[in-house]
Design a protein around this motif. Structure first.
Motif, mmCIF file in Angstrom:
data_model
loop_
_atom_site.group_PDB
_atom_site.id
_atom_site.type_symbol
_atom_site.label_atom_id
_atom_site.label_comp_id
_atom_site.label_asym_id
_atom_site.label_seq_id
_atom_site.Cartn_x
_atom_site.Cartn_y
_atom_site.Cartn_z
ATOM 1 N N MET A 1 -1.589 12.323 18.128
ATOM 2 C CA MET A 1 -1.970 11.173 18.467
ATOM 3 C C MET A 1 -1.662 10.067 17.788
ATOM 4 N N LEU A 2 -1.291 8.793 18.392
ATOM 5 C CA LEU A 2 -0.322 7.163 17.571
ATOM 6 C C LEU A 2 -1.175 6.343 17.588
ATOM 7 N N GLY A 3 -1.261 6.137 15.594
ATOM 8 C CA GLY A 3 -2.074 5.197 16.050
ATOM 9 C C GLY A 3 -1.097 4.114 14.772
ATOM 10 N N ILE A 4 -2.200 3.134 14.577
ATOM 11 C CA ILE A 4 -0.997 2.154 14.159
ATOM 12 C C ILE A 4 -2.281 1.540 13.044
ATOM 13 N N VAL A 5 -1.399 0.549 11.577
ATOM 14 C CA VAL A 5 -2.960 0.308 11.160
ATOM 15 C C VAL A 5 -2.104 -0.972 10.627
ATOM 16 N N ILE A 6 -2.672 -2.068 11.108
ATOM 17 C CA ILE A 6 -2.812 -3.721 11.248
ATOM 18 C C ILE A 6 -3.135 -4.023 9.971
ATOM 19 N N ASP A 7 -2.549 -4.196 9.127
ATOM 20 C CA ASP A 7 -3.337 -5.428 7.740
ATOM 21 C C ASP A 7 -2.080 -5.831 7.041
ATOM 22 N N ASP A 8 -2.425 -6.572 6.210
ATOM 23 C CA ASP A 8 -1.186 -7.473 5.945
ATOM 24 C C ASP A 8 -1.293 -7.199 4.303
ATOM 25 N N SER A 9 -2.292 -5.779 3.954
ATOM 26 C CA SER A 9 -1.825 -5.469 2.482
ATOM 27 C C SER A 9 -0.963 -4.031 2.221
ATOM 28 N N ARG A 10 0.065 -3.733 1.803
ATOM 29 C CA ARG A 10 1.010 -2.604 1.856
ATOM 30 C C ARG A 10 0.488 -1.496 1.214
ATOM 31 N N LEU A 16 -4.500 4.031 5.019
ATOM 32 C CA LEU A 16 -4.739 3.956 6.277
ATOM 33 C C LEU A 16 -3.374 4.715 6.924
ATOM 34 N N ARG A 17 -3.043 4.853 6.665
ATOM 35 C CA ARG A 17 -1.391 5.377 6.953
ATOM 36 C C ARG A 17 -1.646 7.533 6.707
ATOM 37 N N GLY A 18 -2.159 7.447 5.473
ATOM 38 C CA GLY A 18 -2.145 9.229 4.499
ATOM 39 C C GLY A 18 -3.100 9.337 5.383
ATOM 40 N N LEU A 19 -4.593 8.523 5.364
ATOM 41 C CA LEU A 19 -6.016 8.802 5.634
ATOM 42 C C LEU A 19 -5.313 9.209 7.810
ATOM 43 N N LEU A 20 -4.499 8.662 8.957
ATOM 44 C CA LEU A 20 -4.112 8.886 9.159
ATOM 45 C C LEU A 20 -3.258 10.364 9.500
ATOM 46 N N ALA A 21 -2.125 10.048 8.969
ATOM 47 C CA ALA A 21 -1.129 11.432 9.132
ATOM 48 C C ALA A 21 -2.657 12.384 8.546
ATOM 49 N N GLU A 26 0.592 9.888 14.242
ATOM 50 C CA GLU A 26 1.502 9.361 14.135
ATOM 51 C C GLU A 26 1.360 8.043 13.132
ATOM 52 N N VAL A 27 2.112 7.712 13.016
ATOM 53 C CA VAL A 27 1.103 6.127 12.261
ATOM 54 C C VAL A 27 2.253 5.072 12.749
ATOM 55 N N LEU A 28 2.365 4.364 13.101
ATOM 56 C CA LEU A 28 2.758 2.553 12.558
ATOM 57 C C LEU A 28 2.149 1.559 12.157
ATOM 58 N N GLU A 29 3.270 1.129 11.933
ATOM 59 C CA GLU A 29 2.113 -0.126 10.912
ATOM 60 C C GLU A 29 2.809 -1.364 11.028
ATOM 61 N N ALA A 30 1.882 -2.645 10.467
ATOM 62 C CA ALA A 30 2.392 -3.892 11.257
ATOM 63 C C ALA A 30 1.420 -4.928 10.050
ATOM 64 N N GLY A 31 1.640 -5.743 9.716
ATOM 65 C CA GLY A 31 1.662 -6.804 8.658
ATOM 66 C C GLY A 31 0.153 -7.625 9.242
ATOM 67 N N VAL A 46 1.891 2.972 23.315
ATOM 68 C CA VAL A 46 0.537 2.738 23.284
ATOM 69 C C VAL A 46 0.223 3.598 22.801
ATOM 70 N N PRO A 47 -0.554 3.038 20.978
ATOM 71 C CA PRO A 47 -1.417 3.928 20.626
ATOM 72 C C PRO A 47 -2.935 3.940 20.802
ATOM 73 N N ASP A 48 -2.984 5.735 20.816
ATOM 74 C CA ASP A 48 -4.281 5.906 20.787
ATOM 75 C C ASP A 48 -5.393 4.845 19.925
ATOM 76 N N LEU A 49 -4.971 4.632 18.716
ATOM 77 C CA LEU A 49 -6.258 4.237 17.958
ATOM 78 C C LEU A 49 -5.356 2.642 17.162
ATOM 79 N N ALA A 50 -6.089 1.758 17.225
ATOM 80 C CA ALA A 50 -5.277 0.424 16.025
ATOM 81 C C ALA A 50 -6.729 0.160 14.608
ATOM 82 N N LEU A 51 -6.616 0.841 13.632
ATOM 83 C CA LEU A 51 -7.109 -0.022 12.068
ATOM 84 C C LEU A 51 -6.651 -1.138 12.536
ATOM 85 N N VAL A 52 -7.738 -2.281 12.178
ATOM 86 C CA VAL A 52 -7.476 -3.666 12.605
ATOM 87 C C VAL A 52 -8.016 -4.652 11.383
#
Length: 127
Positions: A1-10, A16-21, A26-31, A46-52
């Motif tokens: 599954m693919l997830g994306i973490v969208i947060d301005d905090s590195r 969140l990336r570690g938790l999903l991994a 598989e995790v993408l990131e955006a600020g 297209v991610p299955d999940l976005a944490l925003v």
């Protein structure tokens, strides 16, 4: 599954990336929301999940949810707000805009996993 973490905090993206991994994502990131939309458009994925997160520069999490719901390819993506915004009105706005779940920071690992399980996004045997 693919997830994306969208947060301005590195730091928060790393957590969140570690938790999903650990859950097999598989995790993408955006600020911010705009960076996330551009990343998804450029990769065509297209991610299955976005944490925003809600509070971000350029494009807020709520704005991202609204924009993502306008894009046919992203409508199937599960959206979960993970934010410090705890006001009832904010939660209602996010859910009305198209978020599936809402988690208030600080959160626990189990709290996130429980929400993902409710959404059917935790692989069998993880719980």
């Amino acid at each position: 599954m693919l997830g994306i973490v969208i947060d301005d905090s590195r730091a928060m993206r790393k957590i969140l990336r570690g938790l999903l991994a650990d859950l097999g994502f598989e995790v993408l990131e955006a600020g911010n929301g705009q960076e996330a939309l551009e990343l998804l458009q450029s990769t065509g994925r297209v991610p299955d999940l976005a944490l925003v997160d809600w509070n971000m520069p350029v494009m807020t999490g709520l704005e991202f949810v609204v924009e993502a719901r306008k894009i046919a390819e992203l409508r199937q993506m599960t959206l979960m707000m993970v934010t410090t915004e705890s006001e009832h009105g904010q939660i209602v706005r996010a859910l009305a805009a198209g978020a599936h779940e809402y988690v208030i920071k600080p959160f626990t690992r189990d709290g996130i996993i429980d929400k993902l399980a409710l959404l059917g996004l935790v692989p069998v045997g993880v719980l």
